[in-house]
Design a protein around this motif. Structure first.
Motif, PDB file in Angstrom:
ATOM      1  N   LEU A   1      30.991  50.336  35.997  1.00 12.87           N
ATOM      2  CA  LEU A   1      30.480  51.595  36.541  1.00 12.87           C
ATOM      3  C   LEU A   1      31.541  52.279  37.399  1.00 12.87           C
ATOM      4  N   ASN A   2      32.367  51.455  38.041  1.00 11.80           N
ATOM      5  CA  ASN A   2      33.431  51.977  38.902  1.00 11.80           C
ATOM      6  C   ASN A   2      34.744  52.173  38.156  1.00 11.80           C
ATOM      7  N   HIS A   3      34.665  52.138  36.821  1.00 12.73           N
ATOM      8  CA  HIS A   3      35.823  52.424  35.960  1.00 12.73           C
ATOM      9  C   HIS A   3      36.993  51.463  36.179  1.00 12.73           C
ATOM     10  N   GLU A   4      36.674  50.209  36.527  1.00  9.53           N
ATOM     11  CA  GLU A   4      37.734  49.206  36.667  1.00  9.53           C
ATOM     12  C   GLU A   4      38.245  48.841  35.281  1.00  9.53           C
ATOM     13  N   LYS A   5      39.514  48.489  35.201  1.00  9.27           N
ATOM     14  CA  LYS A   5      40.128  48.114  33.923  1.00  9.27           C
ATOM     15  C   LYS A   5      40.123  46.602  33.724  1.00  9.27           C
ATOM     16  N   LYS A   6      39.919  45.859  34.829  1.00  7.25           N
ATOM     17  CA  LYS A   6      39.939  44.400  34.718  1.00  7.25           C
ATOM     18  C   LYS A   6      39.213  43.780  35.905  1.00  7.25           C
ATOM     19  N   LEU A   7      38.868  42.514  35.751  1.00  6.57           N
ATOM     20  CA  LEU A   7      38.318  41.708  36.844  1.00  6.57           C
ATOM     21  C   LEU A   7      39.273  40.554  37.090  1.00  6.57           C
ATOM     22  N   MET A   8      39.414  40.178  38.351  1.00  3.12           N
ATOM     23  CA  MET A   8      40.278  39.052  38.720  1.00  3.12           C
ATOM     24  C   MET A   8      39.485  38.082  39.583  1.00  3.12           C
ATOM     25  N   ALA A   9      39.943  36.833  39.597  1.00  2.00           N
ATOM     26  CA  ALA A   9      39.320  35.824  40.456  1.00  2.00           C
ATOM     27  C   ALA A   9      40.295  34.672  40.657  1.00  2.00           C
ATOM     28  N   ASP A  10      40.199  34.029  41.811  1.00  2.00           N
ATOM     29  CA  ASP A  10      40.880  32.760  42.043  1.00  2.00           C
ATOM     30  C   ASP A  10      39.804  31.701  41.863  1.00  2.00           C
TER      31      ASP A  10
ATOM     32  N   THR B   1      36.439  23.455  38.858  1.00  2.00           N
ATOM     33  CA  THR B   1      35.035  23.329  38.458  1.00  2.00           C
ATOM     34  C   THR B   1      34.549  24.578  37.726  1.00  2.00           C
ATOM     35  N   ALA B   2      34.940  25.747  38.221  1.00  2.00           N
ATOM     36  CA  ALA B   2      34.431  27.010  37.664  1.00  2.00           C
ATOM     37  C   ALA B   2      35.244  27.520  36.478  1.00  2.00           C
ATOM     38  N   ARG B   3      36.428  26.959  36.265  1.00  2.00           N
ATOM     39  CA  ARG B   3      37.305  27.488  35.216  1.00  2.00           C
ATOM     40  C   ARG B   3      36.638  27.576  33.834  1.00  2.00           C
ATOM     41  N   PRO B   4      35.926  26.530  33.355  1.00  2.00           N
ATOM     42  CA  PRO B   4      35.294  26.637  32.026  1.00  2.00           C
ATOM     43  C   PRO B   4      34.296  27.799  31.944  1.00  2.00           C
ATOM     44  N   PHE B   5      33.549  28.034  33.016  1.00  2.00           N
ATOM     45  CA  PHE B   5      32.594  29.150  33.022  1.00  2.00           C
ATOM     46  C   PHE B   5      33.329  30.477  32.873  1.00  2.00           C
ATOM     47  N   PHE B   6      34.377  30.666  33.661  1.00  2.00           N
ATOM     48  CA  PHE B   6      35.116  31.923  33.609  1.00  2.00           C
ATOM     49  C   PHE B   6      35.766  32.123  32.242  1.00  2.00           C
ATOM     50  N   GLU B   7      36.248  31.041  31.644  1.00  2.00           N
ATOM     51  CA  GLU B   7      36.820  31.154  30.297  1.00  2.00           C
ATOM     52  C   GLU B   7      35.747  31.612  29.308  1.00  2.00           C
ATOM     53  N   LYS B   8      34.538  31.062  29.454  1.00  2.00           N
ATOM     54  CA  LYS B   8      33.423  31.452  28.590  1.00  2.00           C
ATOM     55  C   LYS B   8      33.086  32.941  28.747  1.00  2.00           C
TER      56      LYS B   8
ATOM     57  N   GLY C   1      35.236  35.215  29.207  1.00  2.00           N
ATOM     58  CA  GLY C   1      36.319  36.043  28.676  1.00  2.00           C
ATOM     59  C   GLY C   1      37.557  36.152  29.558  1.00  2.00           C
ATOM     60  N   PHE C   2      37.616  35.360  30.617  1.00  2.00           N
ATOM     61  CA  PHE C   2      38.791  35.352  31.492  1.00  2.00           C
ATOM     62  C   PHE C   2      39.859  34.434  30.912  1.00  2.00           C
ATOM     63  N   HIS C   3      41.109  34.684  31.287  1.00  2.00           N
ATOM     64  CA  HIS C   3      42.177  33.752  30.933  1.00  2.00           C
ATOM     65  C   HIS C   3      43.015  33.458  32.180  1.00  2.00           C
ATOM     66  N   VAL C   4      43.629  32.285  32.180  1.00  2.00           N
ATOM     67  CA  VAL C   4      44.441  31.859  33.319  1.00  2.00           C
ATOM     68  C   VAL C   4      45.765  32.613  33.298  1.00  2.00           C
TER      69      VAL C   4
ATOM     70  N   LYS D   1      44.498  31.529  39.082  1.00  2.00           N
ATOM     71  CA  LYS D   1      44.357  32.982  39.105  1.00  2.00           C
ATOM     72  C   LYS D   1      43.956  33.370  37.681  1.00  2.00           C
ATOM     73  N   MET D   2      42.785  33.990  37.549  1.00  2.00           N
ATOM     74  CA  MET D   2      42.266  34.344  36.228  1.00  2.00           C
ATOM     75  C   MET D   2      41.975  35.838  36.162  1.00  2.00           C
ATOM     76  N   VAL D   3      42.096  36.382  34.961  1.00  2.00           N
ATOM     77  CA  VAL D   3      41.897  37.817  34.742  1.00  2.00           C
ATOM     78  C   VAL D   3      41.087  38.046  33.472  1.00  2.00           C
ATOM     79  N   LYS D   4      40.271  39.073  33.509  1.00  2.00           N
ATOM     80  CA  LYS D   4      39.599  39.553  32.305  1.00  2.00           C
ATOM     81  C   LYS D   4      39.905  41.034  32.188  1.00  2.00           C
ATOM     82  N   ASN D   5      40.529  41.436  31.118  1.00  2.00           N
ATOM     83  CA  ASN D   5      40.833  42.841  30.873  1.00  2.00           C
ATOM     84  C   ASN D   5      39.695  43.442  30.058  1.00  2.00           C
ATOM     85  N   PHE D   6      39.241  44.625  30.474  1.00  2.00           N
ATOM     86  CA  PHE D   6      38.196  45.323  29.730  1.00  2.00           C
ATOM     87  C   PHE D   6      38.838  46.181  28.659  1.00  2.00           C
TER      88      PHE D   6
END
Length: 164
Positions: A115-124, A128-135, A137-140, A157-162
């Protein structure tokens, strides 16, 4: 925001200041129970000490987009979005693991970012959470060694590009 319900009858709503004590309890209990297979006792203790920083948590509620999942009047999980594109916190109560709560919370956060026109999401992200984030659509982007209260921990450090 209309409340979404799933099979768990989870209500997703905005987090408020009054949620903080329960969020902090959930944060420490989840680290203790859910993350113990990936981190040793010293690491868990150092990580949990983040709950003691009251100012930081007040800032989370004040400055971030916070959503909580409520089941039977209990907070089953929460997720926060900082600066529109950084997932700062995502925790699900140990009693509500593997029931789709994290997915519900994550989708609400992603919707907000879009909604805020972001091009990607990031997370550290923890081990434990890495498999969820990969599911989701994030990549390391990189494995990181971080110091928490003088204790060395590994996260990613993981990113998902929209695709827009």
């Amino acid at each position: 925001m209309n409340s979404n319900t799933s099979d768990n009858h989870a209500i997703i709503r905005k987090g408020i200041y009054d949620d903080l004590p329960e969020m902090l309890q959930l944060f420490t209990a989840t680290i203790d129970e859910v993350c113990k297979k990936d981190y040793d006792l010293q690491q868990l203790e150092a990580w949990k000490s983040g709950a003691e920083n009251e100012e930081r948590w007040r800032q989370v509620i004040r400055d971030q987009y916070v959503v909580v999942a409520v089941i039977e009047n209990k907070i089953a999980g929460f997720c926060t979005l900082d600066q529109g594109n950084y997932i700062d916190l995502l925790f699900v109560h140990k009693d509500f693991q593997h029931r789709g709560i994290a997915t519900l919370l994550y989708h609400q956060i992603e919707k907000e970012a879009l909604l805020n026109h972001e091009k990607k999401l990031m997370a550290d992200v923890s081990k434990t959470a890495r498999p969820f984030f990969e599911k989701m659509g994030f990549h390391v982007v990189q494995e990181q060694t971080v110091l928490v209260k003088g204790i060395v921990m590994t996260n990613y450090k993981m990113v998902k590009n929209f695709i827009i």
